[in-house]
Scaffold this motif. Structure first.
Motif, short mmCIF file in Angstrom:
data_model
loop_
_atom_site.label_atom_id
_atom_site.label_comp_id
_atom_site.label_asym_id
_atom_site.label_seq_id
_atom_site.Cartn_x
_atom_site.Cartn_y
_atom_site.Cartn_z
N PRO A 91 -49.46 -25.59 -8.84
CA PRO A 91 -50.22 -24.33 -8.81
C PRO A 91 -49.49 -23.23 -9.57
O PRO A 91 -48.29 -23.33 -9.85
N SER A 92 -50.20 -22.17 -9.90
CA SER A 92 -49.60 -21.03 -10.57
C SER A 92 -50.22 -19.74 -10.08
O SER A 92 -51.43 -19.68 -9.80
N GLN A 93 -49.40 -18.70 -10.00
CA GLN A 93 -49.89 -17.38 -9.64
C GLN A 93 -50.44 -16.64 -10.86
O GLN A 93 -51.09 -15.62 -10.72
N GLU A 94 -50.18 -17.16 -12.05
CA GLU A 94 -50.70 -16.56 -13.27
C GLU A 94 -52.05 -17.19 -13.59
O GLU A 94 -52.15 -18.42 -13.70
N THR A 95 -53.07 -16.38 -13.73
CA THR A 95 -54.41 -16.91 -13.99
C THR A 95 -55.07 -16.33 -15.23
O THR A 95 -55.93 -16.97 -15.83
N ALA A 96 -54.66 -15.15 -15.65
CA ALA A 96 -55.35 -14.49 -16.76
C ALA A 96 -54.80 -14.91 -18.12
O ALA A 96 -55.57 -15.13 -19.07
N PHE A 97 -53.49 -14.96 -18.26
CA PHE A 97 -52.83 -15.31 -19.51
C PHE A 97 -53.27 -14.41 -20.66
O PHE A 97 -53.56 -14.87 -21.76
N GLN A 105 -43.07 -12.47 -16.48
CA GLN A 105 -42.65 -12.12 -15.13
C GLN A 105 -43.11 -13.12 -14.08
O GLN A 105 -42.40 -13.40 -13.12
N VAL A 106 -44.32 -13.67 -14.27
CA VAL A 106 -44.92 -14.52 -13.24
C VAL A 106 -44.85 -16.00 -13.60
O VAL A 106 -44.42 -16.83 -12.77
N TYR A 107 -45.25 -16.35 -14.83
CA TYR A 107 -45.34 -17.76 -15.18
C TYR A 107 -44.00 -18.36 -15.58
O TYR A 107 -43.71 -19.52 -15.25
N TYR A 108 -43.18 -17.60 -16.29
CA TYR A 108 -41.88 -18.13 -16.71
C TYR A 108 -41.05 -18.66 -15.53
O TYR A 108 -40.49 -19.76 -15.63
N PRO A 109 -40.90 -17.92 -14.43
CA PRO A 109 -40.12 -18.48 -13.31
C PRO A 109 -40.69 -19.78 -12.77
O PRO A 109 -39.94 -20.66 -12.34
N GLU A 110 -42.02 -19.93 -12.81
CA GLU A 110 -42.62 -21.18 -12.36
C GLU A 110 -42.24 -22.34 -13.29
O GLU A 110 -41.95 -23.45 -12.82
N VAL A 111 -42.25 -22.07 -14.58
CA VAL A 111 -41.88 -23.10 -15.55
C VAL A 111 -40.40 -23.46 -15.41
O VAL A 111 -40.03 -24.64 -15.44
N GLU A 112 -39.57 -22.45 -15.24
CA GLU A 112 -38.13 -22.72 -15.07
C GLU A 112 -37.89 -23.59 -13.86
O GLU A 112 -37.11 -24.56 -13.91
N LYS A 113 -38.56 -23.28 -12.75
CA LYS A 113 -38.39 -24.09 -11.54
C LYS A 113 -38.88 -25.51 -11.75
O LYS A 113 -38.21 -26.48 -11.31
N LEU A 127 -35.92 -20.03 -21.20
CA LEU A 127 -37.23 -20.03 -21.85
C LEU A 127 -37.17 -19.03 -22.99
O LEU A 127 -36.89 -17.85 -22.77
N PHE A 128 -37.44 -19.49 -24.22
CA PHE A 128 -37.24 -18.57 -25.35
C PHE A 128 -38.52 -18.11 -26.02
O PHE A 128 -38.50 -17.14 -26.77
N ASP A 129 -39.66 -18.75 -25.79
CA ASP A 129 -40.92 -18.17 -26.26
C ASP A 129 -42.09 -18.97 -25.71
O ASP A 129 -41.93 -19.99 -25.05
N HIS A 130 -43.29 -18.47 -25.99
CA HIS A 130 -44.50 -19.18 -25.61
C HIS A 130 -45.59 -18.89 -26.63
O HIS A 130 -45.53 -17.90 -27.36
N THR A 131 -46.58 -19.77 -26.67
CA THR A 131 -47.72 -19.59 -27.56
C THR A 131 -48.99 -19.92 -26.79
O THR A 131 -49.08 -20.95 -26.12
N ILE A 132 -49.96 -19.02 -26.88
CA ILE A 132 -51.29 -19.26 -26.33
C ILE A 132 -52.21 -19.62 -27.48
O ILE A 132 -52.25 -18.93 -28.50
N ARG A 133 -52.93 -20.71 -27.32
CA ARG A 133 -53.85 -21.17 -28.36
C ARG A 133 -55.27 -21.21 -27.79
O ARG A 133 -55.49 -21.67 -26.68
N PRO A 184 -53.50 -26.63 -20.15
CA PRO A 184 -54.68 -25.81 -20.42
C PRO A 184 -54.70 -24.61 -19.48
O PRO A 184 -54.04 -24.62 -18.43
N ILE A 185 -55.47 -23.58 -19.86
CA ILE A 185 -55.56 -22.39 -19.01
C ILE A 185 -57.01 -22.01 -18.71
O ILE A 185 -57.25 -20.97 -18.09
N ASN A 186 -57.96 -22.83 -19.11
CA ASN A 186 -59.37 -22.53 -18.81
C ASN A 186 -60.12 -23.76 -18.31
O ASN A 186 -61.27 -23.99 -18.64
#
Length: 286
Positions: A91-97, A105-113, A127-133, A184-186
């Protein structure tokens, strides 16, 4: 002259058309590396190229490739054997992206864990970057439909020096990996699924370093040549609570790198939901 014959039939109650994402094995066209025609070293400009230069100087060649469905076979794969792994019910607390700072602030700590909990030997994660496609015409970044690997051995070491310069010498003496966390995020993926090649079937000779030219520095990615021995997989209907780990480099296993690409599934409906996804890139130490 065209003659049309009308045949009257008894109408049956219409059945709803399934919106289930395509599943099972499929043969699809994948785009592989083709070298510059003039024999020069390949490059790609991340931003607008200098006047008079192309965005990139190498080409692509398409091959029809069988792609297997790893749904139901998830337990057969691991980072150490195949350079990719799968996890469910995350699960994730980040939903909007939609806000980069909120994602950090929200999703990175989840990924690190997730990485610390699931990657064997992991002791530290950066974590050094991210890309939304998004697969729509107005998106800033669209799915990449070319087989590639995000890093090479030289660019992976350079990443450590770029992000952790004061600690780099010591960190480079130990095990370090670069792992992307993709999802995916949708909702379930209906279009442009992600294909991955089992790293154990990819030869070093299949890979070609490509200069990745930023405005302030030059990195390197890997182009991938087609090889009949490569075995390709995708995760059908991948959903928001599933995670695909893609290992781009492992200092203790030079073969532990996974070619990957989005692809057009010929079974996708014309009105399929456009894919939206996020990939977070991480340095993993230990």
């Amino acid at each position: 002259m065209t003659t049309t014959t009308q045949i009257q039939t008894k109408l049956q109650p219409s059945l709803p058309i399934s919106r289930s994402p395509p599943c099972g094995p499929v043969t699809a066209s994948l785009s592989f590396y083709s070298p510059p025609t003039d024999g020069s070293a390949p490059y790609h400009y991340v931003e607008a190229p200098p006047a008079g230069q192309p965005q990139e100087n190498f080409g692509a060649v398409n091959h029809q490739v069988p792609i297997h469905d790893l749904r139901g076979h998830e337990s057969e794969f691991s980072l150490d054997r195949n350079a990719f792994d799968t996890f469910t019910n995350i699960p994730s607390q980040e939903t909007a992206f939609t806000n980069d700072e909120h994602i950090k602030q929200v999703y990175y700590p989840e990924v690190e864990k997730l990485l610390l909990d699931t990657v064997p030997g992991a002791q530290r994660v950066l974590l050094f970057d991210h890309t939304i496609r998004r697969a729509n015409p107005n998106a800033a970044r669209a799915p990449v439909t070319r087989v590639h690997i995000d890093q090479t051995p030289s660019s992976a070491a350079a990443r450590v020096r770029l992000h952790l310069p004061e600690e780099a010498d010591a960190l480079l003496e130990g095990r370090y990996r670069i792992i992307n966390v993709w999802r995916p995020i949708n909702g379930a993926v209906e279009s442009f699924p992600l294909a991955v090649a089992d790293s154990s079937t990819v030869q070093d000779e299949d890979l070609v370093g490509v200069e990745h030219r930023y405005p302030d520095r030059t990195g390197e990615t890997a182009g991938v040549k087609h090889n009949e021995g490569q075995k390709w997989w995708y995760w059908s209907g991948m959903g928001d609570e599933e995670r695909l780990l893609l290992q781009c480099f492992d200092s203790q296993n030079v073969g532990g790198r996974v070619p990957h690409t989005a692809f057009v599934d010929p079974r996708s409906r014309e009105d399929s939901k456009p894919r939206e996804s996020i990939e977070v890139r991480a340095l993993v130490f230990g």
